[in-house]
Design an enzyme around this catalytic site. Structure first.
Site, PDB file in Angstrom:
ATOM      1  N   SER A 216       0.795  -1.232   0.000  1.00 56.36           N
ATOM      2  CA  SER A 216       0.000   0.000   0.000  1.00 56.36           C
ATOM      3  C   SER A 216       0.822   1.274   0.000  1.00 56.36           C
ATOM      4  O   SER A 216       0.306   2.333  -0.315  1.00 56.36           O
ATOM      5  CB  SER A 216      -0.948  -0.001   1.190  1.00 56.36           C
ATOM      6  OG  SER A 216      -0.208   0.016   2.384  1.00 56.36           O
ATOM      7  N   HIS A 244      -5.402  -4.717  -0.629  1.00 57.75           N
ATOM      8  CA  HIS A 244      -5.343  -3.678  -1.667  1.00 57.75           C
ATOM      9  C   HIS A 244      -5.433  -4.299  -3.061  1.00 57.75           C
ATOM     10  O   HIS A 244      -4.815  -3.811  -4.008  1.00 57.75           O
ATOM     11  CB  HIS A 244      -4.079  -2.833  -1.503  1.00 57.75           C
ATOM     12  CG  HIS A 244      -4.105  -2.033  -0.242  1.00 57.75           C
ATOM     13  ND1 HIS A 244      -4.790  -0.832  -0.133  1.00 57.75           N
ATOM     14  CD2 HIS A 244      -3.602  -2.278   0.986  1.00 57.75           C
ATOM     15  CE1 HIS A 244      -4.660  -0.369   1.098  1.00 57.75           C
ATOM     16  NE2 HIS A 244      -3.959  -1.231   1.803  1.00 57.75           N
ATOM     17  N   LYS A 275     -12.378  -2.207   2.671  1.00 59.06           N
ATOM     18  CA  LYS A 275     -11.807  -1.293   1.669  1.00 59.06           C
ATOM     19  C   LYS A 275     -12.711  -1.328   0.417  1.00 59.06           C
ATOM     20  O   LYS A 275     -13.756  -0.706   0.427  1.00 59.06           O
ATOM     21  CB  LYS A 275     -10.353  -1.658   1.373  1.00 59.06           C
ATOM     22  CG  LYS A 275      -9.449  -1.549   2.631  1.00 59.06           C
ATOM     23  CD  LYS A 275      -7.986  -1.600   2.295  1.00 59.06           C
ATOM     24  CE  LYS A 275      -7.094  -1.878   3.498  1.00 59.06           C
ATOM     25  NZ  LYS A 275      -7.093  -0.880   4.540  1.00 59.06           N
TER      26      LYS A 275
END
Ligand code: PLP
Length: 429
Positions: A216, A244, A275
């Site tokens: 990230s 991610h 997320k």
């Protein structure tokens, strides 16, 4: 605030001590301990301020999305620093599904899963996660931090070995600290170093290579093909953290393993529901059924923590449903990422990583990153500067994150603002 209540609490302790007797009494001792605690805490806080790493929190007064209202004033702020990669955090269908789950299944379970905390929606979501990743089974946690904290200790013994990329997420590092396996840390994405460590680890029973799928801070993607080849050569298992990546990397958003064509070679995936998948909260492990069965019996953050609340389950379940119906959202994010990266590069900036919606604008100098981020906000664009110790010294940057719900105009405005601010502060000629 907190400071006010600590002050109140201290005054109350002093009053109690006066009522309760002089020095040497238990109450006087507790006042002394409380003052000592305050001194210890204040000195630590001062150190953090002094080292320039104090993190301020900007307060948002609207939903998460590409356009925000800040509590301190400022409407229509363009947001380029959320992990809301697919824009599902405020998607109307995700919100509706959450409200429906809240109404039908209640606020929460007041219980861990194995006592009376498992509802049909938890089982449905686990089944959906496993299907999404094409794995045998899945287990839910309150967060991916918990999933990472719980897996290594449950799976690995002193007979085993874990090989971890040095830049892995803090929660992987903590999870590995908790386990008793033999620990190897290989240089970031360095396959020669990984191979040397795999050779040394041949003496152990199981070998588990653990890596973030996408990192990230740099927006770089683990060389999973090469990692899987080495794993095959040295008879090791591969674990990836897909926080991610899940929902948007790869043609169907399945993640790094799909992007790099190794879905059948990665054994274990941990990822987040907090997320791209609706952004509420929650994490999971997906992989072989006996592993998931073992985690339900042994994984401490699962066994000793409350079940995910139904409203949160509703969000994630709808987000996965939308992604399994169509890959249009994931594809749109890829096009937006490409637009931002190519326009910024043409403007003269260096963007780290490749083809990932995390687009770190590399600036080098910590002060420059901080001043430029502040000036971007003055122009209505919310981005964050990162500097040492979050990233190495001399590698300060502003991390921009692209979302499928940014319009082309939003992206162009961001590039224009960067160009103006970069020229003003000497980052561009
Ligand atoms: N792993 C990685 C790579 C992350 O970036 C994060 C979140 O920042 C986590 C794990 C933790 O995820 P969660 O927010 O679900 O605890």
């Amino acid at each position: 605030g907190v400071a006010w209540s600590i002050g109140m609490w201290q005054r109350e302790l002093v009053r109690a001590a006066v009522r309760g007797g002089g020095a040497g009494s238990p109450r006087a001792a507790s006042v002394a301990a409380a003052s000592q605690l305050r001194r210890v805490l204040e000195s630590q806080l001062e150190d953090i301020r002094g080292s320039g790493t104090w993190k301020n929190e900007r307060v948002i007064a609207s939903r998460q999305g590409p356009h925000l209202r800040l509590a301190a004033g400022g409407d229509g702020i363009l947001n380029f620093c959320a992990n809301n990669y697919l824009g599902l955090s405020s998607h109307p269908e995700v919100i509706r599904a959450s409200v429906e789950a809240l109404e039908k299944f209640g606020a929460g379970l007041s219980s861990v899963r194995f006592i009376c905390g498992t509802q049909s929606i938890h089982k449905d979501l686990e089944e959906k996660i496993a299907r999404f990743h094409q794995r045998e089974d899945a287990i839910l946690y309150a967060s991916c931090f918990d999933a990472n904290a719980g897996i290594f200790e449950a799976l690995l013994t002193p007979e085993d070995a874990v090989l971890s990329d040095e830049l892995n997420h803090a929660s992987i590092i903590d999870g590995i600290r908790l386990c008793k396996a033999n620990k190897y840390r290989y240089k970031h994405m360095d396959m020669e170093d990984l191979e040397a460590k795999l050779q040394d680890a041949q003496k152990h029973r199981l070998r588990l290579v653990a890596t973030d799928g996408a990192f990230s801070m740099d927006g770089d993607i683990a060389p999973l093909r090469e990692i899987c080849q080495l794993a095959q050569k040295y008879d090791a298992l591969v674990f990836i953290d897909e926080c991610h990546a899940t929902g948007f990397l790869g043609p169907n958003g399945r993640g790094t393993d799909e992007l790099l064509g190794v879905m059948d070679k990665v054994t274990i995936i941990n990822s987040t529901l907090g997320k791209a998948l609706g952004g509420a909260a929650g994490g999971y492990t997906t992989g072989p059924k006996p592993l998931i069965d073992l985690l339900r019996q042994r994984s401490r953050p699962y066994l000793f923590s409350n079940s995910l609340p139904p409203a949160v389950v509703g969000c994630a379940s709808k987000a996965l449903h939308l992604l399994m119906e169509s890959n249009a959202i994931a594809q749109s994010m890829a096009a937006k990422t490409q637009r931002f990266r190519s326009k910024m590069t043409a403007a003269g900036f260096t963007i780290s990583g490749k083809d990932h919606p995390i687009c770190p604008v590399m600036l080098g100098d910590a002060r420059l990153a901080a001043v430029m981020a502040e000036d971007m906000l003055n122009r209505g664009i919310y981005v964050i500067g990162f500097s040492y110790p979050v990233v190495p010294k001399g590698k300060a940057r502003i991390r921009v994150q692209i979302s499928a719900v940014h319009s082309d105009e939003d992206i162009d405005r961001c590039v224009e603002a960067f160009t103006e601010v970069g020229r003003k502060h000497g980052a561009l000629p």
